[in-house]
Design a protein around this motif. Structure first.
Motif: not given
Ligand code: ATP
Length: 452
Positions: A189, A198-199, A275-276, A317
């Motif tokens: 990220e 966000r990790l 987003e959760l 997810s």
């Molecule tokens: P965001 O918009 O916050 O970057 P995303 O839409 O890219 O998220 P998805 O690809 O749909 O996320 O991933 C599914 C799930 O994984 C997310 O709903 C979240 O719970 C988790 N997730 C995604 N990226 C991260 C992250 N960098 N750190 C922690 N959890 C994450």
């Protein structure tokens, strides 16, 4: 509104502090100055995380006859990521403030290029957007070369597609059925932060739910809505405050081109509504892409008719760490109570559901005297065979209760000098603080009833 915001910021600080002080979550590699928002889960955090994942597995795999689980490799054949579109398209767009050099994901900064730097307040002074692939790259084997490049998976989902024919064959499941997986995912990220929100290294709990190619919209919407309900049921089971949950319908122009419908399950975090989880109808995009790329037949074959078809997919997810953050923020409570002396005191209670509590019961001998310790030890050994228990014989009983309240232990069992005479102990309830005297021989059954 500002009042709520400041209250919420306070809440975030308090939760981070509690997580740190009580050994739930603390910065990783700290003796070396940490490592950019990496966090380690300590003894209580590890228990909580495990309980969350176990409950998810129980609710979505064990309790459902139509879902099976897998545990796939983190590193997959690189062609997986070519076919899924991650190599070409798993990009984030970075912009940097020309003044203070703070970096942002363009889509995350209010107003994008025209926005204001959140750090220094400079307006619309950003570098041109630069696109970065967020997959972590490494090499398979000791020699670094272009033809052994591999990636750490950025999501757990792809293994469920790649392994689909094998799992359909061995599980003998009929459509509709799901494949579930819990595991690590990695994303490089641009910006991390907001504690464990966000990790770069995190865990996902994902299900690919395969359905027959739908003839009408209603055919897939039925399953989509069932999964929305399942997500709500799950959130309630882990004690997430439903008033902070918003289900956001993602408009067509913002969702992936193959997605017929996407709903983001958002949580009102102290730093904003974010987003959760995600729920998406992905059509047959993934299986088609892998079939085309691999040249293998990924279709489902009906066991009775022998007919082949390409299933469509609904994908819930969920991120483990975001779940834990939502749980902690929902469960953190402060209550004013009166001490034995009549003074007012604030009691911090982590009101998490028993099923995910790190310890279910704390065993607290009133003193460390051998005769009390003997009874307490015996109870600890007995209960410890079935549930996770804590044992604490230090400090005043009031302080010990407070500590257990803060870490969310639903019940405390106190052994006092009377216990030697009447063979009874005191059971204290975390939320009501009510105490009852219980025969030692009935303790196990009583707690079992209370904990189910
Ligand atoms: P965001 O918009 O916050 O970057 P995303 O839409 O890219 O998220 P998805 O690809 O749909 O996320 O991933 C599914 C799930 O994984 C997310 O709903 C979240 O719970 C988790 N997730 C995604 N990226 C991260 C992250 N960098 N750190 C922690 N959890 C994450």
């Amino acid at each position: 509104m500002p009042k709520k915001e400041s209250k919420d910021t306070e809440l975030m600080d308090k939760v981070v502090r509690l997580a740190r002080n009580r050994g739930f979550i603390f910065p990783g590699s700290e003796i070396y100055g940490g490592l950019q928002n990496s966090w380690d889960f300590g003894p209580l955090g590890a228990e909580l995380k495990k309980n969350v994942k176990d409950l998810w597995w129980k609710m979505f795999v064990h309790e459902r006859p139509d879902v099976v689980g897998i545990d796939a490799n983190i590193i997959m054949n690189t062609r997986t990521w070519e076919a899924s579109g991650h190599i070409d398209g798993f990009n984030d767009v970075l912009i940097e403030c020309k003044d203070c050099h703070e970096r942002y994901r363009e889509d995350e900064l209010d107003g994008g290029l025209k926005g204001t730097c959140e750090k220094c307040g400079t307006k619309a002074q950003f570098t041109s957007p630069a696109s970065f692939n967020t997959m972590f790259k490494t090499n398979l084997g000791p020699i670094e070369s272009d033809d052994n490049v591999v990636y750490l998976r950025p999501e757990t989902a792809q293994a469920m597609f790649v392994d689909f024919p094998e799992i359909a064959r061995v599980s003998r499941k009929k459509l509709p059925f799901g494949i579930a997986q819990i595991g690590k995912a990695f994303r490089n990220e641009i910006t991390t932060g907001n504690f464990i929100f966000r990790l770069r290294e995190f865990e996902q709990m994902e299900i690919e739910y395969f359905i027959e190619p739908p003839k009408t919209k209603e055919n897939w919407e039925k399953y989509f809505n069932q999964w929305l309900k399942e997500i709500r049921r799950w959130l309630k089971a882990v004690g997430v405050d439903m008033e902070r949950i918003k289900e956001v319908e993602i408009p067509k122009n913002e969702r992936a081109h193959y997605s017929g419908r996407t709903v983001d399950i958002e949580f009102q975090y102290p730093f904003g509504q974010k987003e959760l989880y995600g729920l998406a109808y992905r059509g047959d995009y993934d299986l088609n892409a892998h079939e085309k790329s691999s040249g293998e037949n990924l279709k489902y074959r009906d066991l009775k008719t022998g007919k082949e078809l390409m299933p469509h997919v609904i994908e819930p997810s969920m991120g483990v760490e975001r779940t834990i953050l939502a749980i902690l923020l929902s469960a953190y409570t402060e209550e004013e109570v009166k001490t034995a002396k009549g003074d007012k005191e604030v009691r911090i209670v982590l009101k998490i559901p028993s099923i995910i509590a790190p310890y279910k019961v704390a065993i607290l001998p009133l003193s460390d005297k051998p005769e009390l310790r003997k009874i307490a030890e015996k109870i600890r050994i007995e209960l410890g065979k079935e549930i996770s228990v804590d044992y604490d014989a230090t400090q005043s009983i009031g302080k010990r209760y407070r500590r257990q309240d803060e870490i969310g232990t639903p019940y405390c069992v106190t052994i006092d000098f009377e216990s030697l005479e009447d063979k009874k102990v005191t059971v204290r309830d975390r939320d009501t603080m009510k105490q009852e005297r219980v025969k030692i021989e009935e303790l196990r059954d009583l707690l079992k009833t209370k904990l189910t």
